[in-house]
Motif scaffolding. Structure first.
Motif, PDB file in Angstrom:
ATOM      1  N   ALA A 157       0.824  -1.336  -0.031  1.00  0.00           N
ATOM      2  CA  ALA A 157      -0.003   0.125  -0.026  1.00  0.00           C
ATOM      3  C   ALA A 157       0.986   1.169   0.108  1.00  0.00           C
ATOM      4  CB  ALA A 157      -1.109  -0.229   1.379  1.00  0.00           C
ATOM      5  N   VAL A 158       1.903   1.308   0.736  1.00  0.00           N
ATOM      6  CA  VAL A 158       2.820   2.455   0.884  1.00  0.00           C
ATOM      7  C   VAL A 158       3.723   2.528  -0.475  1.00  0.00           C
ATOM      8  CG1 VAL A 158       4.983   3.241   2.037  1.00  0.00           C
ATOM      9  CG2 VAL A 158       3.010   2.438   3.246  1.00  0.00           C
ATOM     10  N   PHE A 159       4.172   1.222  -0.932  1.00  0.00           N
ATOM     11  CA  PHE A 159       5.022   1.217  -2.021  1.00  0.00           C
ATOM     12  C   PHE A 159       4.139   1.871  -3.324  1.00  0.00           C
ATOM     13  CE2 PHE A 159       6.925  -0.905  -5.592  1.00  0.00           C
ATOM     14  CZ  PHE A 159       8.266  -0.685  -5.462  1.00  0.00           C
ATOM     15  N   ALA A 160       2.900   1.816  -3.334  1.00  0.00           N
ATOM     16  CA  ALA A 160       1.964   2.329  -4.597  1.00  0.00           C
ATOM     17  C   ALA A 160       1.999   3.623  -4.313  1.00  0.00           C
ATOM     18  CB  ALA A 160       0.670   1.662  -4.314  1.00  0.00           C
ATOM     19  N   ARG A 161       1.915   4.311  -3.436  1.00  0.00           N
ATOM     20  CA  ARG A 161       1.993   5.866  -3.278  1.00  0.00           C
ATOM     21  C   ARG A 161       3.418   6.454  -2.984  1.00  0.00           C
ATOM     22  NH1 ARG A 161      -3.697   6.978  -0.386  1.00  0.00           N
ATOM     23  NH2 ARG A 161      -4.946   7.104  -2.542  1.00  0.00           N
ATOM     24  N   ALA A 162       4.357   5.878  -2.345  1.00  0.00           N
ATOM     25  CA  ALA A 162       5.532   6.597  -2.183  1.00  0.00           C
ATOM     26  C   ALA A 162       6.694   6.405  -3.284  1.00  0.00           C
ATOM     27  CB  ALA A 162       5.888   6.106  -0.683  1.00  0.00           C
ATOM     28  N   VAL A 163       6.238   6.979  -4.248  1.00  0.00           N
ATOM     29  CA  VAL A 163       7.246   7.085  -5.465  1.00  0.00           C
ATOM     30  C   VAL A 163       8.510   7.728  -5.299  1.00  0.00           C
ATOM     31  CG1 VAL A 163       5.253   7.014  -7.073  1.00  0.00           C
ATOM     32  CG2 VAL A 163       6.420   8.984  -6.464  1.00  0.00           C
ATOM     33  N   PRO A 164       9.686   7.271  -5.953  1.00  0.00           N
ATOM     34  CA  PRO A 164      10.812   8.092  -5.402  1.00  0.00           C
ATOM     35  C   PRO A 164      10.648   9.621  -5.329  1.00  0.00           C
ATOM     36  CG  PRO A 164      11.452   6.219  -6.942  1.00  0.00           C
ATOM     37  CD  PRO A 164       9.833   6.313  -6.907  1.00  0.00           C
ATOM     38  N   GLY A 165      11.442  10.103  -4.374  1.00  0.00           N
ATOM     39  CA  GLY A 165      11.158  11.598  -4.240  1.00  0.00           C
ATOM     40  C   GLY A 165      10.154  11.919  -3.088  1.00  0.00           C
ATOM     41  N   THR A 166       9.363  10.934  -2.703  1.00  0.00           N
ATOM     42  CA  THR A 166       8.266  10.979  -1.467  1.00  0.00           C
ATOM     43  C   THR A 166       9.098  11.463  -0.148  1.00  0.00           C
ATOM     44  OG1 THR A 166       6.838   9.646  -2.551  1.00  0.00           O
ATOM     45  CG2 THR A 166       6.665  10.046  -0.191  1.00  0.00           C
ATOM     46  N   PRO A 167       8.802  12.565   0.123  1.00  0.00           N
ATOM     47  CA  PRO A 167       9.527  12.735   1.827  1.00  0.00           C
ATOM     48  C   PRO A 167       9.170  12.087   2.869  1.00  0.00           C
ATOM     49  CG  PRO A 167       8.337  14.848   0.757  1.00  0.00           C
ATOM     50  CD  PRO A 167       7.801  13.567  -0.049  1.00  0.00           C
ATOM     51  N   VAL A 168       9.970  11.704   3.575  1.00  0.00           N
ATOM     52  CA  VAL A 168       9.873  10.608   4.766  1.00  0.00           C
ATOM     53  C   VAL A 168      10.291  11.508   6.037  1.00  0.00           C
ATOM     54  CG1 VAL A 168      10.319   8.459   5.740  1.00  0.00           C
ATOM     55  CG2 VAL A 168       9.991   8.753   3.137  1.00  0.00           C
ATOM     56  N   TRP A 169       9.439  11.639   7.097  1.00  0.00           N
ATOM     57  CA  TRP A 169       9.990  12.201   8.223  1.00  0.00           C
ATOM     58  C   TRP A 169       9.970  11.166   9.512  1.00  0.00           C
ATOM     59  CZ3 TRP A 169       6.685  14.851  12.342  1.00  0.00           C
ATOM     60  CH2 TRP A 169       7.536  15.506  13.521  1.00  0.00           C
TER      61      TRP A 169
END
Length: 172
Positions: A157-169
């Protein structure tokens, strides 16, 4: 997606990930809206920046690479490359100390020079990932070698939306 800039974080409208180490949870957000929440397992050694520490690094990161999208669930990875094997639970018994990297990898890169980027605190060179783990490994407990472990369904589910460039805190 371009590399995020620190002064633009968290993003107002884009997807971003929040990893809360004390609660062992990942929250996927769009701006302030919560899209989903997932249990994770972060570093057994706690939070910290140093190479070889086994700790989960803090601060702002971004997804540098998304690996394994074309692979079967349970694919075993070594060095970010599929081994050609599909995980078998008997392997957990025969190799109980191995930190299995399964199914998908979201490889993180730090955004804060001197804190999680560069020198001996560089999250990308520490090979810090969000990755799948065997189903017998508990979530909600800090047990990893520094990465963020997830169940396959949650990771997909995360992989489908967290494309390269997605910020992570990542915070404690």
């Amino acid at each position: 997606m371009p590399t995020p800039r620190l002064d633009d974080l968290p993003p107002d409208g884009g997807v971003w990930l929040e990893i809360d180490i004390p609660s062992q949870a990942l929250t996927m957000r769009r701006g302030e809206e919560v899209l989903s929440r997932h249990h994770v397992s972060t570093g057994l050694a706690g939070a910290g920046q140093r190479e070889e520490s086994g700790q989960t690094p803090l601060g702002w990161h971004y997804v540098r690479a998304a690996i394994g999208g074309d692979r079967l669930l349970g694919t075993v990875f070594r060095g970010r490359r599929p081994t050609g094997e599909i995980f078998d639970s008997a392997w957990s018994i025969s190799q109980p100390d191995r930190d299995w990297i399964l199914s998908r990898i979201l490889w993180l890169c730090g955004l804060e020079t001197g804190y999680n980027r560069g020198g001996d605190v560089d999250s990308q060179r520490r090979f810090i990932y969000l990755h799948g783990t065997p189903p017998d490994q508990p979530m909600g407990e800090a047990l990893s070698h520094g990465c963020i472990r997830m169940r396959d369904d949650d990771l997909l589910a995360v992989f489908a939306r967290a494309v390269p460039g997605t910020p992570v805190w990542i915070h404690d």
